[in-house]
Design an enzyme around this catalytic site. Structure first.
Site, PDB file in Angstrom:
ATOM      1  N   ALA A 193       0.840  -1.207   0.000  1.00 26.36           N
ATOM      2  CA  ALA A 193       0.000   0.000   0.000  1.00 26.36           C
ATOM      3  C   ALA A 193       0.866   1.244   0.000  1.00 26.36           C
ATOM      4  O   ALA A 193       1.985   1.248   0.515  1.00 26.36           O
ATOM      5  CB  ALA A 193      -0.922   0.016   1.225  1.00 26.36           C
ATOM      6  N   VAL A 194       0.298   2.300  -0.588  1.00 26.07           N
ATOM      7  CA  VAL A 194       0.947   3.613  -0.630  1.00 26.07           C
ATOM      8  C   VAL A 194      -0.103   4.630  -0.177  1.00 26.07           C
ATOM      9  O   VAL A 194      -1.278   4.551  -0.592  1.00 26.07           O
ATOM     10  CB  VAL A 194       1.434   3.931  -2.075  1.00 26.07           C
ATOM     11  N   ARG A 231       0.894   7.417  -7.616  1.00 24.03           N
ATOM     12  CA  ARG A 231       1.237   7.758  -9.000  1.00 24.03           C
ATOM     13  C   ARG A 231       2.591   8.451  -9.097  1.00 24.03           C
ATOM     14  O   ARG A 231       2.794   9.306  -9.950  1.00 24.03           O
ATOM     15  CB  ARG A 231       0.156   8.611  -9.664  1.00 24.03           C
ATOM     16  N   ARG A 232       3.492   8.115  -8.181  1.00 26.25           N
ATOM     17  CA  ARG A 232       4.880   8.553  -8.375  1.00 26.25           C
ATOM     18  C   ARG A 232       5.829   7.364  -8.287  1.00 26.25           C
ATOM     19  O   ARG A 232       6.966   7.486  -7.924  1.00 26.25           O
ATOM     20  CB  ARG A 232       5.252   9.691  -7.431  1.00 26.25           C
ATOM     21  N   GLY A 292       4.769   2.440  -5.410  1.00 23.98           N
ATOM     22  CA  GLY A 292       4.280   1.060  -5.405  1.00 23.98           C
ATOM     23  C   GLY A 292       5.175   0.190  -6.283  1.00 23.98           C
ATOM     24  O   GLY A 292       5.584  -0.916  -5.910  1.00 23.98           O
ATOM     25  N   GLU A 348      -3.177 -12.129  -4.001  1.00 20.36           N
ATOM     26  CA  GLU A 348      -4.614 -11.979  -4.135  1.00 20.36           C
ATOM     27  C   GLU A 348      -4.962 -10.520  -3.889  1.00 20.36           C
ATOM     28  O   GLU A 348      -4.378  -9.880  -3.015  1.00 20.36           O
ATOM     29  CB  GLU A 348      -5.392 -12.838  -3.124  1.00 20.36           C
ATOM     30  N   ASN A 379     -11.105  -4.231  -6.809  1.00 21.49           N
ATOM     31  CA  ASN A 379     -10.063  -3.204  -6.719  1.00 21.49           C
ATOM     32  C   ASN A 379      -9.399  -3.025  -8.098  1.00 21.49           C
ATOM     33  O   ASN A 379      -8.301  -3.493  -8.363  1.00 21.49           O
ATOM     34  CB  ASN A 379      -9.025  -3.618  -5.664  1.00 21.49           C
ATOM     35  N   TYR A 391      -0.980  -3.973 -11.028  1.00 22.13           N
ATOM     36  CA  TYR A 391      -0.239  -5.241 -11.154  1.00 22.13           C
ATOM     37  C   TYR A 391      -0.089  -5.638 -12.632  1.00 22.13           C
ATOM     38  O   TYR A 391       0.963  -6.138 -13.031  1.00 22.13           O
ATOM     39  CB  TYR A 391      -0.928  -6.351 -10.357  1.00 22.13           C
TER      40      TYR A 391
HETATM   41  C1  COA Z   1      -2.053  -0.122  -5.883  1.00 21.53           C
HETATM   42  C2  COA Z   1      -1.092   0.931  -5.285  1.00 21.53           C
HETATM   43  C3  COA Z   1      -0.138   0.231  -4.322  1.00 21.53           C
HETATM   44  C4  COA Z   1      -0.285   1.564  -6.433  1.00 21.53           C
HETATM   45  O1  COA Z   1       0.715   2.415  -5.841  1.00 21.53           O
HETATM   46  P1  COA Z   1       1.296   3.679  -6.638  1.00 21.53           P
HETATM   47  O2  COA Z   1       2.550   4.068  -5.951  1.00 21.53           O
HETATM   48  O3  COA Z   1       0.268   4.723  -6.809  1.00 21.53           O
HETATM   49  O4  COA Z   1       1.599   3.048  -8.074  1.00 21.53           O
HETATM   50  P2  COA Z   1       2.711   3.507  -9.133  1.00 21.53           P
HETATM   51  O5  COA Z   1       2.838   4.990  -9.135  1.00 21.53           O
HETATM   52  O6  COA Z   1       3.957   2.720  -8.895  1.00 21.53           O
HETATM   53  O7  COA Z   1       2.012   3.026 -10.493  1.00 21.53           O
HETATM   54  C5  COA Z   1       2.663   2.206 -11.453  1.00 21.53           C
HETATM   55  C6  COA Z   1       1.708   2.014 -12.611  1.00 21.53           C
HETATM   56  O8  COA Z   1       0.529   1.310 -12.194  1.00 21.53           O
HETATM   57  C7  COA Z   1      -0.615   1.794 -12.912  1.00 21.53           C
HETATM   58  N1  COA Z   1      -1.525   2.481 -11.994  1.00 21.53           N
HETATM   59  C8  COA Z   1      -1.299   2.814 -10.688  1.00 21.53           C
HETATM   60  N2  COA Z   1      -2.381   3.439 -10.173  1.00 21.53           N
HETATM   61  C9  COA Z   1      -3.288   3.528 -11.166  1.00 21.53           C
HETATM   62  C10 COA Z   1      -4.586   4.084 -11.253  1.00 21.53           C
HETATM   63  N3  COA Z   1      -5.173   4.717 -10.198  1.00 21.53           N
HETATM   64  N4  COA Z   1      -5.261   3.981 -12.426  1.00 21.53           N
HETATM   65  C11 COA Z   1      -4.676   3.388 -13.497  1.00 21.53           C
HETATM   66  N5  COA Z   1      -3.430   2.833 -13.480  1.00 21.53           N
HETATM   67  C12 COA Z   1      -2.752   2.907 -12.331  1.00 21.53           C
HETATM   68  C13 COA Z   1      -0.057   2.805 -13.938  1.00 21.53           C
HETATM   69  O9  COA Z   1       0.282   2.079 -15.111  1.00 21.53           O
HETATM   70  C14 COA Z   1       1.191   3.306 -13.218  1.00 21.53           C
HETATM   71  O10 COA Z   1       2.146   3.855 -14.084  1.00 21.53           O
HETATM   72  P3  COA Z   1       2.002   5.403 -14.562  1.00 21.53           P
HETATM   73  O11 COA Z   1       1.720   6.227 -13.324  1.00 21.53           O
HETATM   74  O12 COA Z   1       3.343   5.687 -15.184  1.00 21.53           O
HETATM   75  O13 COA Z   1       0.855   5.437 -15.526  1.00 21.53           O
HETATM   76  C15 COA Z   1      -1.877   2.067  -4.574  1.00 21.53           C
HETATM   77  O14 COA Z   1      -2.893   2.540  -5.431  1.00 21.53           O
HETATM   78  C16 COA Z   1      -2.514   1.638  -3.248  1.00 21.53           C
HETATM   79  O15 COA Z   1      -1.871   1.696  -2.193  1.00 21.53           O
HETATM   80  N6  COA Z   1      -3.803   1.235  -3.275  1.00 21.53           N
HETATM   81  C17 COA Z   1      -4.514   0.859  -2.032  1.00 21.53           C
HETATM   82  C18 COA Z   1      -3.992  -0.440  -1.448  1.00 21.53           C
HETATM   83  C19 COA Z   1      -4.096  -1.575  -2.449  1.00 21.53           C
HETATM   84  O16 COA Z   1      -5.042  -1.675  -3.224  1.00 21.53           O
HETATM   85  N7  COA Z   1      -3.063  -2.445  -2.436  1.00 21.53           N
HETATM   86  C20 COA Z   1      -2.990  -3.562  -3.357  1.00 21.53           C
HETATM   87  C21 COA Z   1      -3.709  -4.752  -2.851  1.00 21.53           C
HETATM   88  S1  COA Z   1      -2.815  -5.559  -1.547  1.00 21.53           S
END
Ligand code: COA
Length: 162
Positions: free
Chosen positions: A84-85, A91-92, A95, A117, A122, A129
């Site tokens: 989680a982030v 979006r930086r 993750g 999983e 979500n 992923y």
């Molecule tokens: C899923 C999660 C960990 C992603 O973290 P993040 O740091 O925002 O992701 P990143 O910046 O590394 O994203 C990498 C790529 O994933 C995709 N992505 C990430 N968030 C996205 C969104 N909201 N919509 C579409 N694509 C997305 C994009 O392709 C992105 O690349 P880009 O920004 O260059 O387009 C974050 O949204 C989160 O914490 N969600 C809540 C907890 C959760 O669902 N955890 C996973 C289940 S255990």
């Protein structure tokens, strides 16, 4: 996200037991939100941080813990338990960096595949992923607290040597 946050350096480090409370709070708010009970309690997280079969890492900006991930290792397979982030830091590619850090550990450990999983509704996490090469597998009904379905996802990391 503010410019201030955006310009600050993100460091990925191994989690310490003292991070357990904050990681558990993030799990409840950001991963387990709305489920009838809390699975990843501070006690359970503290246990996995100390486990030799698990790697827990945190993403830190300044002194603030803004992201974390937990992965369990078997002989040839790893399972991503938690990732989680915090919303203002998304979006930086934090993750992405967390997951790639763990995948590099997998490569060193000779792990062939990673699975996880995710809550089937979500869509954001599933897109995240997929962007990192994970493929959808089976959908598992009633996986979360006997209520919500999970989507299993897997990534093959390497080939077995013949
Ligand atoms: C899923 C999660 C960990 C992603 O973290 P993040 O740091 O925002 O992701 P990143 O910046 O590394 O994203 C990498 C790529 O994933 C995709 N992505 C990430 N968030 C996205 C969104 N909201 N919509 C579409 N694509 C997305 C994009 O392709 C992105 O690349 P880009 O920004 O260059 O387009 C974050 O949204 C989160 O914490 N969600 C809540 C907890 C959760 O669902 N955890 C996973 C289940 S255990």
């Amino acid at each position: 996200m503010s410019e201030k946050y955006h310009s600050e350096t993100v460091e990925i480090r191994l989690a310490k037991p003292s991070h357990g409370e904050r990681m558990a709070d993030m799990s409840r708010r950001l991963i387990e939100e709305g489920l009838p009970w809390w699975c990843w309690t501070p006690k359970r997280i503290a246990r996995v941080i100390r486990s030799p079969d698990t790697i827990a890492i945190v993403a830190v900006v300044g002194k603030k813990l803004v992201g974390f991930a937990v992965m369990h290792f078997d002989d040839e397979h790893a399972h991503l338990n938690l990732l989680a982030v915090e919303p203002p830091f998304r979006r930086r590619r934090i993750g992405c960096e967390l997951l790639q850090w763990l995948e590099e550990s997998c490569a060193v450990a000779g792990i062939l595949s990673v699975s996880l999983e995710v809550r089937a509704n979500n869509a954001t996490a599933i897109r995240f992923y997929e962007s990192l090469g994970y493929k959808k597998g089976e959908r598992i009904a009633h996986y979360y607290c006997g209520k919500e379905a999970a989507q299993r996802m897997t990534r093959q990391l390497g080939r077995e040597f013949s």
